[in-house]
Design a protein around this motif. Structure first.
Motif, PDB file in Angstrom:
ATOM      1  N   ASP A  52     -10.340  -0.046  -1.122  1.00 32.75           N
ATOM      2  CA  ASP A  52      -8.926  -0.209  -0.795  1.00 32.75           C
ATOM      3  C   ASP A  52      -8.864  -0.353   0.723  1.00 32.75           C
ATOM      4  O   ASP A  52      -9.639   0.296   1.429  1.00 32.75           O
ATOM      5  CB  ASP A  52      -8.106   1.016  -1.200  1.00 32.75           C
ATOM      6  N   GLN A  53      -7.947  -1.153   1.211  1.00 30.45           N
ATOM      7  CA  GLN A  53      -7.866  -1.359   2.642  1.00 30.45           C
ATOM      8  C   GLN A  53      -6.515  -1.924   3.052  1.00 30.45           C
ATOM      9  O   GLN A  53      -5.799  -2.469   2.226  1.00 30.45           O
ATOM     10  CB  GLN A  53      -8.966  -2.296   3.137  1.00 30.45           C
TER      11      GLN A  53
ATOM     12  N   PHE B  93      -7.402   0.654   7.983  1.00 35.35           N
ATOM     13  CA  PHE B  93      -8.009   1.655   7.108  1.00 35.35           C
ATOM     14  C   PHE B  93      -8.771   0.944   5.999  1.00 35.35           C
ATOM     15  O   PHE B  93      -8.357  -0.128   5.529  1.00 35.35           O
ATOM     16  CB  PHE B  93      -6.887   2.508   6.491  1.00 35.35           C
ATOM     17  N   ILE B  94      -9.877   1.557   5.572  1.00 41.72           N
ATOM     18  CA  ILE B  94     -10.623   1.062   4.421  1.00 41.72           C
ATOM     19  C   ILE B  94     -11.306   2.263   3.780  1.00 41.72           C
ATOM     20  O   ILE B  94     -11.663   3.225   4.474  1.00 41.72           O
ATOM     21  CB  ILE B  94     -11.624  -0.047   4.842  1.00 41.72           C
ATOM     22  N   GLN B  95     -11.449   2.248   2.461  1.00 41.57           N
ATOM     23  CA  GLN B  95     -12.160   3.329   1.784  1.00 41.57           C
ATOM     24  C   GLN B  95     -12.979   2.760   0.650  1.00 41.57           C
ATOM     25  O   GLN B  95     -12.691   1.674   0.143  1.00 41.57           O
ATOM     26  CB  GLN B  95     -11.201   4.398   1.271  1.00 41.57           C
TER      27      GLN B  95
ATOM     28  N   LEU C  79     -11.463  -4.568  -6.572  1.00 42.64           N
ATOM     29  CA  LEU C  79     -10.215  -4.436  -5.829  1.00 42.64           C
ATOM     30  C   LEU C  79      -9.078  -4.644  -6.822  1.00 42.64           C
ATOM     31  O   LEU C  79      -9.264  -5.302  -7.846  1.00 42.64           O
ATOM     32  CB  LEU C  79     -10.093  -5.529  -4.767  1.00 42.64           C
ATOM     33  N   ASP C  80      -7.878  -4.164  -6.488  1.00 43.16           N
ATOM     34  CA  ASP C  80      -6.731  -4.393  -7.379  1.00 43.16           C
ATOM     35  C   ASP C  80      -5.463  -4.702  -6.586  1.00 43.16           C
ATOM     36  O   ASP C  80      -4.483  -3.969  -6.650  1.00 43.16           O
ATOM     37  CB  ASP C  80      -6.531  -3.211  -8.328  1.00 43.16           C
TER      38      ASP C  80
ATOM     39  N   TYR D 106       0.855  -1.189   0.000  1.00 43.52           N
ATOM     40  CA  TYR D 106       0.000   0.000   0.000  1.00 43.52           C
ATOM     41  C   TYR D 106       0.890   1.238   0.000  1.00 43.52           C
ATOM     42  O   TYR D 106       1.024   1.915   1.013  1.00 43.52           O
ATOM     43  CB  TYR D 106      -0.921   0.000   1.226  1.00 43.52           C
ATOM     44  N   GLY D 107       1.535   1.479  -1.094  1.00 47.70           N
ATOM     45  CA  GLY D 107       2.426   2.622  -1.192  1.00 47.70           C
ATOM     46  C   GLY D 107       3.774   2.201  -1.717  1.00 47.70           C
ATOM     47  O   GLY D 107       3.886   1.325  -2.568  1.00 47.70           O
ATOM     48  N   ASP D 108       4.812   2.790  -1.157  1.00 47.50           N
ATOM     49  CA  ASP D 108       6.179   2.525  -1.593  1.00 47.50           C
ATOM     50  C   ASP D 108       7.047   2.399  -0.354  1.00 47.50           C
ATOM     51  O   ASP D 108       7.154   3.337   0.444  1.00 47.50           O
ATOM     52  CB  ASP D 108       6.655   3.690  -2.474  1.00 47.50           C
ATOM     53  N   VAL D 109       7.676   1.241  -0.187  1.00 46.41           N
ATOM     54  CA  VAL D 109       8.500   0.964   0.998  1.00 46.41           C
ATOM     55  C   VAL D 109       9.585   2.025   1.173  1.00 46.41           C
ATOM     56  O   VAL D 109       9.959   2.358   2.289  1.00 46.41           O
ATOM     57  CB  VAL D 109       9.140  -0.447   0.896  1.00 46.41           C
TER      58      VAL D 109
END
Length: 171
Positions: free
Chosen positions: A98-99, A72-74, A134-135, A32-35
């Motif tokens: 997304d979650q 988190f969830i949206q 979802l992806d 969920y993002g970039d490490v």
């Protein structure tokens, strides 16, 4: 939204510090993002404040376990243009989700499936969604298993085959 010990509530401004903490966690950023790019508090505010304020149509929520924030969830309605990019006809009502769970020690305990099912139930009863998408990253085996347990099906690989497009159709 609540079941057993898991509940979901709308995100508030006071949650930004917690989101910054979660979005600086290697295990969360892996998928969920970039490490290599943890979020600062200002980046969290810039991204999520318009959502919390209702300025953009993405609705963010905080997941709690026994009243303690853990994730988190949206949810959001896809635009007709986004639908067409994914090869869905414009006449469908399609939502996305997304979650993540922000506390790695809570992974593999079934909490993800509970929160996804809670959100699916909420979307089914409060929107006109016919399909929910979802992806997840192809390499995120744990999440994919969770989503399949909740009724999502793999449709195709997207984003240069880095992600699965997964769908849930309301019955």
């Amino acid at each position: 939204m609540k079941t057993n010990d898991v509940s979901i509530r709308k995100m508030k401004h006071t949650d930004f510090q917690l989101m910054a903490q979660w979005l600086s966690t290697k295990e969360v950023l892996e998928f969920y993002g970039d490490v290599n790019a943890p979020f600062t508090l200002q980046q969290v505010k810039d991204k999520y404040e318009p959502r919390v304020n209702g300025a953009i149509p993405i609705i963010p929520y905080i997941v709690e376990l026994d009243n303690m924030p853990i994730g988190f969830i949206q949810q959001y309605k896809l635009s007709k243009e986004e639908q067409e990019k994914l090869d869905y006809p414009a006449h469908f009502n399609i939502y996305g989700m997304d979650q993540f769970i922000g506390i790695p020690s809570l992974y593999n305990k079934g909490i993800g499936a509970i929160m996804v099912r809670l959100m699916l139930d909420y979307i089914a009863h409060h929107t006109d969604a016919e399909i929910i998408l979802l992806d997840p990253a192809v390499s995120n085996i744990r999440a994919i298993r969770c989503y399949e347990k909740c009724g999502f099906m793999k449709v195709k690989k997207i984003n240069d085959e880095a992600n699965w497009l997964m769908e849930y159709r309301r019955r």
